[in-house]
Motif scaffolding. Sequence first.
Motif, PDB file in Angstrom:
ATOM      1  N   GLY A 168       7.244 -36.380 136.342  1.00  9.63           N
ATOM      2  CA  GLY A 168       7.848 -36.029 135.170  1.00  9.63           C
ATOM      3  C   GLY A 168       8.859 -34.835 135.548  1.00  9.63           C
ATOM      4  O   GLY A 168       9.825 -34.628 134.659  1.00  9.63           O
ATOM      5  N   TYR A 185      14.487 -32.301 128.142  1.00  6.56           N
ATOM      6  CA  TYR A 185      15.498 -31.737 129.012  1.00  6.56           C
ATOM      7  C   TYR A 185      16.911 -31.782 128.798  1.00  6.56           C
ATOM      8  O   TYR A 185      17.442 -32.743 128.128  1.00  6.56           O
ATOM      9  N   LEU A 242      14.273 -38.768 137.344  1.00  6.83           N
ATOM     10  CA  LEU A 242      12.947 -38.390 136.931  1.00  6.83           C
ATOM     11  C   LEU A 242      12.155 -39.020 138.045  1.00  6.83           C
ATOM     12  O   LEU A 242      12.014 -40.000 138.698  1.00  6.83           O
ATOM     13  N   GLU A 301      16.062 -43.642 138.158  1.00  4.93           N
ATOM     14  CA  GLU A 301      17.163 -43.352 138.058  1.00  4.93           C
ATOM     15  C   GLU A 301      18.141 -44.340 137.435  1.00  4.93           C
ATOM     16  O   GLU A 301      17.998 -45.558 137.467  1.00  4.93           O
ATOM     17  N   ILE A 349      12.159 -33.381 137.795  1.00  2.40           N
ATOM     18  CA  ILE A 349      13.239 -33.894 137.614  1.00  2.40           C
ATOM     19  C   ILE A 349      13.867 -33.754 139.183  1.00  2.40           C
ATOM     20  O   ILE A 349      14.134 -32.327 139.399  1.00  2.40           O
ATOM     21  N   ALA A 397      18.249 -39.335 132.640  1.00  5.45           N
ATOM     22  CA  ALA A 397      16.947 -38.495 133.075  1.00  5.45           C
ATOM     23  C   ALA A 397      16.612 -37.633 131.867  1.00  5.45           C
ATOM     24  O   ALA A 397      15.569 -37.459 131.536  1.00  5.45           O
ATOM     25  N   TYR A 420      13.810 -29.503 142.781  1.00  6.83           N
ATOM     26  CA  TYR A 420      13.417 -30.333 141.675  1.00  6.83           C
ATOM     27  C   TYR A 420      13.372 -29.386 140.393  1.00  6.83           C
ATOM     28  O   TYR A 420      13.314 -28.045 140.727  1.00  6.83           O
ATOM     29  N   ALA A 456      13.174 -37.868 130.199  1.00  8.10           N
ATOM     30  CA  ALA A 456      12.357 -36.904 129.951  1.00  8.10           C
ATOM     31  C   ALA A 456      11.847 -36.602 128.525  1.00  8.10           C
ATOM     32  O   ALA A 456      10.791 -36.297 128.115  1.00  8.10           O
TER      33      ALA A 456
END
Length: 159
Positions: free
Chosen positions: A70, A40, A85, A106, A72, A29, A131, A33
């Motif tokens: 976008g 992230y 994501l 994922e 999470i 993730a 999220y 990102a």
Amino acid sequence: DIYGWGTIFEISSCPVRSGSYWLQCVCYARALAKATGRPYEGFGNAKEHIDKSVAGYRYTDKVGNVPTPGDIALWDSGPWGHIALIAEVNRNYAGQNCNYNMRIVEANYGQNGLVRHDRILYCDEPDFKGYLFFLIFHCFSSIGFISILSYSSSYSGDL
């Protein structure tokens, strides 16, 4: 391109936890990102990210809110939780306490290290808690169905 060399490099630099030799969901993730221009910096187990804000992101509960591609997604299932994501959001779902479903990208769900981009997450699944949303992007987002997979790593925020 979230499947490009920058993402591969980011994944290859992920720390490996003792006893696990496959790609972890948090690291994947983070790499996705970063590739989409929304870095992230969360680390540790996915479950630890619930109810926390990390630089550039803020946590929100799944009820009464709708994510944007976008963002999470976070689960509290199992001993470590799960993180992915959000690639697409569909607002035409009639859930019990919410009105959206999502296609997620994922890793390490269901099979060690497996990368998936085809699973649909329904907002009323009990283990899905909420999220992390990217603060800057939500200022520019629009209503409806958007796909982050079409964005490039040089995403500027214009829709």
